[in-house]
Write an enzyme that holds these catalytic residues in place. Structure first.
Site, PDB file in Angstrom:
ATOM      1  N   HIS A  84       0.842  -1.196   0.000  1.00  0.00           N
ATOM      2  CA  HIS A  84       0.000   0.000   0.000  1.00  0.00           C
ATOM      3  C   HIS A  84       0.880   1.250   0.000  1.00  0.00           C
ATOM      4  O   HIS A  84       1.248   1.753   1.072  1.00  0.00           O
ATOM      5  CB  HIS A  84      -0.913  -0.006   1.225  1.00  0.00           C
ATOM      6  CG  HIS A  84      -1.835  -1.185   1.298  1.00  0.00           C
ATOM      7  ND1 HIS A  84      -1.393  -2.444   1.623  1.00  0.00           N
ATOM      8  CD2 HIS A  84      -3.174  -1.290   1.080  1.00  0.00           C
ATOM      9  CE1 HIS A  84      -2.417  -3.288   1.609  1.00  0.00           C
ATOM     10  NE2 HIS A  84      -3.500  -2.614   1.290  1.00  0.00           N
ATOM     11  N   HIS A 321      -4.047   3.089  -3.454  1.00  0.00           N
ATOM     12  CA  HIS A 321      -4.242   2.623  -2.080  1.00  0.00           C
ATOM     13  C   HIS A 321      -3.557   1.290  -1.823  1.00  0.00           C
ATOM     14  O   HIS A 321      -2.765   1.169  -0.879  1.00  0.00           O
ATOM     15  CB  HIS A 321      -5.736   2.489  -1.769  1.00  0.00           C
ATOM     16  CG  HIS A 321      -6.026   1.816  -0.462  1.00  0.00           C
ATOM     17  ND1 HIS A 321      -5.991   2.480   0.736  1.00  0.00           N
ATOM     18  CD2 HIS A 321      -6.313   0.526  -0.158  1.00  0.00           C
ATOM     19  CE1 HIS A 321      -6.259   1.638   1.721  1.00  0.00           C
ATOM     20  NE2 HIS A 321      -6.464   0.438   1.203  1.00  0.00           N
ATOM     21  N   GLU A 470     -17.186  -4.401  24.738  1.00  0.00           N
ATOM     22  CA  GLU A 470     -16.355  -5.604  24.799  1.00  0.00           C
ATOM     23  C   GLU A 470     -15.178  -5.553  23.836  1.00  0.00           C
ATOM     24  O   GLU A 470     -14.057  -5.937  24.193  1.00  0.00           O
ATOM     25  CB  GLU A 470     -17.203  -6.853  24.503  1.00  0.00           C
ATOM     26  CG  GLU A 470     -18.206  -7.202  25.573  1.00  0.00           C
ATOM     27  CD  GLU A 470     -19.541  -6.510  25.376  1.00  0.00           C
ATOM     28  OE1 GLU A 470     -20.449  -6.771  26.178  1.00  0.00           O
ATOM     29  OE2 GLU A 470     -19.661  -5.706  24.415  1.00  0.00           O
ATOM     30  N   HIS A 533     -27.608 -16.202  25.429  1.00  0.00           N
ATOM     31  CA  HIS A 533     -26.515 -15.999  26.376  1.00  0.00           C
ATOM     32  C   HIS A 533     -25.741 -17.278  26.685  1.00  0.00           C
ATOM     33  O   HIS A 533     -24.805 -17.248  27.488  1.00  0.00           O
ATOM     34  CB  HIS A 533     -27.057 -15.426  27.687  1.00  0.00           C
ATOM     35  CG  HIS A 533     -27.364 -13.960  27.639  1.00  0.00           C
ATOM     36  ND1 HIS A 533     -28.164 -13.407  26.666  1.00  0.00           N
ATOM     37  CD2 HIS A 533     -26.973 -12.923  28.430  1.00  0.00           C
ATOM     38  CE1 HIS A 533     -28.255 -12.102  26.863  1.00  0.00           C
ATOM     39  NE2 HIS A 533     -27.538 -11.780  27.923  1.00  0.00           N
TER      40      HIS A 533
END
Length: 722
Positions: A84, A321, A470, A533
């Site tokens: 890149h 890029h 998280e 869960h």
């Protein structure tokens, strides 16, 4: 925003600098300027340093340094025909100001404690970092290494890897991870400074700098981490946002039109805009100086650049890029920027101006003198500080783990409670232990009771409140460990929510960071919350991850053993799967057994080959042991094996593994309240499995265990079919 000239009308950096020398390009809204604080002595010294270095290097040499960054990057990508080049070409000016005028580091000692940290969050532009390391004098990144970019065995891999290249602080690649790691690095500095610095003696004083791109600002993890950084007021975190408005798909306006500066301002950051990051070095310098003067907020400097700056036909396009420029465009770029040097050749004056060897040695020597002065004044604190940054564990730390009585009938609780006990006996003897939960501390049981919360007004405390974040939590915890100062970071949530943070956990494993992931509510045994869960495939997925210890302890002693392994394992992260329900302490479990990963906790006929081997983990271990005992009472020779950590078991000798699981015994039963995936390795083709290979259900935990067959009676019945 100032309009950017089309690539065909591009002028040389020298000419542009002359045109702009009397113009200020930093915009600071009035409401932001009112938040600025007086420049501290520390910041003032940094400003003087920046100005003095800039004054010593003439503009022609500065431009050669900047173009050296560009062309080393171009040449590396071109030779590899992969990489890149666009980001390094656009970011070269801001990188020059950072690395040659602002940052303190010692190329000959990349792990010097008080160095400034640099994170290339946009890790795809890795040739930028390798070019900077090479020019700054890091001996491990030679010209030959640059020429080996992205090749087998090279120390210049496709994305920066901290375990491969000295001078690279963090492994980056997944966008957004780097800026989140940087929040952890800055938090580590703030924490240690609060604990050890004195009014008359400073030994912790460094900045964390980040270059991130449009992709990083789009990823959700960066927003989570930036929110925490703003809440914590991490004034020594300075991010330079490469605002080039190009991603792989093309111009960002096809999907990304928000005002990033307003978002970061709302997150509690100080924001600055450098309108011309291509040539206006004075604006970049002023922005960094201003950022350092704001001590109560992190700073986002939006630097508007042209991706692929200097390329006549590919700049400002996605074509530059993620692919080499190609022979013709490289030649055209050399001509456009007046770079009359062969590939990988750097003019001597640029080498001399950029080399940081002498400066770095002086900076480290100054710090060593400050540390010696600190030691004479505060010997006790200095001793703890030196031990901590050595990375070695304190003498006698294991005694804390061994001090807890987990004999049968005593202290029988859920393994999440045992985990809390371990954290609290370890906290006083491990000064580097720091961590917390994603808004689940009362459920995960992760608070160190003798400490308060790490907050903007109390950086010295050791309980970290991550909020419901998280993914960022995992990456920030990794950053705390990557600070390389002896901090042992842990973080916690429900095991199911590792789905939100798996990338950070994988990066911990890849980066060889000993983060401790405390994951509670580890099975259908959590009960009424139901299948949303209840983890099923999670144990198997982390067992499949290289360099990750997946621990599922079955009682108090095994939980203690899991912590013993986790604390010692500074290059391998540990995931602890812990129960919500209470567990029975067993006679045959042990800390030493846990360290072997799999071990026999019961033999009906010691020294004899068993007829049936029972294998289990976690909360199913005791009921499996009872089934083994029951079958033995019927005349069969049985053994029961705890498979608490498969990875550690695989590290044992073939002789040991044969002693636990004799190949001649094919009658085997595995028991685990999770997916059966992977268990065939241990139970074999003739073995049977009691497992959960569907989603769970909402009901009380004991009822679920009964319905899914996790009872001693069912395990015994299945064993009798072998």
């Amino acid at each position: 925003m100032v309009a950017t000239a089309a690539p065909s009308a591009m002028i040389t950096p020298v000419a542009a600098a002359q045109l702009r020398s009397s113009r200020v390009s930093v915009r600071v809204p009035l409401r932001q300027s009112r938040t600025l604080r007086a420049v501290s002595n520390r910041s003032a010294r940094a400003v003087v340093k920046c100005q003095s270095v800039a004054a010593e290097v003439d503009q022609t040499t500065v431009d050669k340094c900047i173009n050296a960054i560009r062309f080393l990057s171009i040449d590396g990508v071109e030779k590899a025909n992969s990489g890149h080049p666009g980001l390094p070409m656009g970011c070269a000016p801001m990188s020059y100001v950072l690395w040659n005028e602002t940052m303190k580091f010692n190329p000959k000692n990349p792990k010097w404690f008080n160095r400034d940290r640099f994170v290339l969050s946009a890790g795809h532009g890795s040739m930028l970092q390798y070019s900077l390391l090479h020019l700054a004098g890091f001996p491990n990144v030679t010209t030959e290494d640059l020429m080996s970019f992205r090749q087998w065995g090279s120390c210049t891999p496709g994305h920066p890897e901290n375990f491969i290249t000295p001078g690279v602080e963090v492994t980056t690649g997944p966008l957004g991870q780097g800026i989140a790691n940087a929040v952890g690095l800055a938090a580590a500095e703030a924490h240690l400074a609060a604990r050890y610095n004195k009014e008359d003696a400073t030994i912790v004083d460094h900045y964390t700098y980040v270059i991130l791109g449009d992709g990083c600002t789009q990823e959700g993890i960066s927003n989570e981490a930036a929110s925490l950084a703003g809440h914590w007021g991490l004034g020594k975190l300075i991010a330079l946002y490469d605002d080039n408005k190009i991603t792989i798909d093309g111009h960002t306006d096809i999907s990304f039109t928000e005002d990033v500066m307003k978002r970061y301002e709302a997150l509690g950051w100080h924001v600055i805009h450098v309108e011309d990051g291509n040539t206006d070095l004075d604006a970049i310098r002023k922005a960094i100086e201003e950022a350092k003067s704001v001590t109560d907020k992190p700073t986002m400097i939006k630097v508007s650049t042209l991706i692929g700056y200097g390329s006549p036909n590919k700049a400002n396009s996605h074509a530059v890029h993620g692919a080499a420029l190609g022979t013709d465009e490289v030649a055209a770029t050399r001509e456009n920027l007046k770079w009359d040097y062969e590939p990988f050749v750097v003019p001597e004056e640029a080498k001399a101006a950029f080399d940081h060897t002498e400066r770095g040695a002086a900076e480290e020597a100054e710090w060593e003198a400050a540390l010696a002065d600190y030691t004479s004044k505060y010997p006790e604190e200095a001793a703890e500080f030196k031990q901590l940054i050595s990375g070695e564990l304190p003498e006698g730390w294991m005694e804390a783990i061994e001090s807890v009585d987990y004999s049968p009938g005593n202290n029988e609780k859920a393994s999440r409670i045992h985990s809390q006990t371990m954290l609290n006996v370890l906290a006083p003897v491990l000064p580097g232990l720091i961590g917390g939960s994603a808004d689940l501390a009362p459920s995960n049981m992760t608070l160190m009771k003798m400490f308060g919360d790490f907050q903007k007004t109390s950086y010295g405390e050791r309980n970290v409140r991550f909020g419901v974040r998280e993914h960022a939590m995992g990456a920030i915890a990794n950053g705390l460990g990557l600070h390389s100062s002896g901090l042992i970071a842990y973080c916690a949530t429900f095991f199911i929510f590792t789905d939100y943070m798996r990338s950070a956990m994988r990066m911990a494993a890849l980066s060889e960071i000993g983060t401790i992931f405390v994951m509670t509510h580890d099975s259908i045994g959590l009960g009424e919350d139901g299948p949303t869960h209840q983890p099923i495939e999670h144990l198997a997925s982390f067992r499949a991850m290289p360099n990750m210890y997946m621990m599922r302890p079955g009682d108090g002693k095994e939980t203690a053993g899991a912590y013993a392994v986790a604390v010692e394992s500074r290059k391998t992260p540990t995931t602890l799967a812990l129960s919500r329900q209470n567990l029975v302490n067993m006679e045959g479990t042990s800390i030493e057994g846990v360290k072997k990963g799999g071990y026999t906790i019961y033999e009906s006929n010691p020294g004899e080959t068993p007829d049936v081997i029972f294998l289990a983990t976690g909360s199913e271990l005791n009921m499996t042991l009872k089934a083994a005992e029951a079958l033995a009472a019927e005349g069969k020779k049985t053994s029961c094996v705890s498979m608490v950590c498969w990875e550690l078991f695989e590290d044992q000798s073939d002789e040991y593994k044969e002693s636990v699981l004799p190949a001649a015994v094919t009658a085997r039963i595995g028991v685990e309240a999770g997916s059966s995936f992977g268990w065939e390795k241990y139970i074999g083709a003739a073995g049977k499995m009691v497992s959960v290979d569907r989603f769970g259900a909402s009901a009380p935990g004991p009822k679920l265990y009964e319905e899914f067959g996790f009872t001693t009676e069912n395990i015994l019945a299945v064993a009798k079919t072998l």
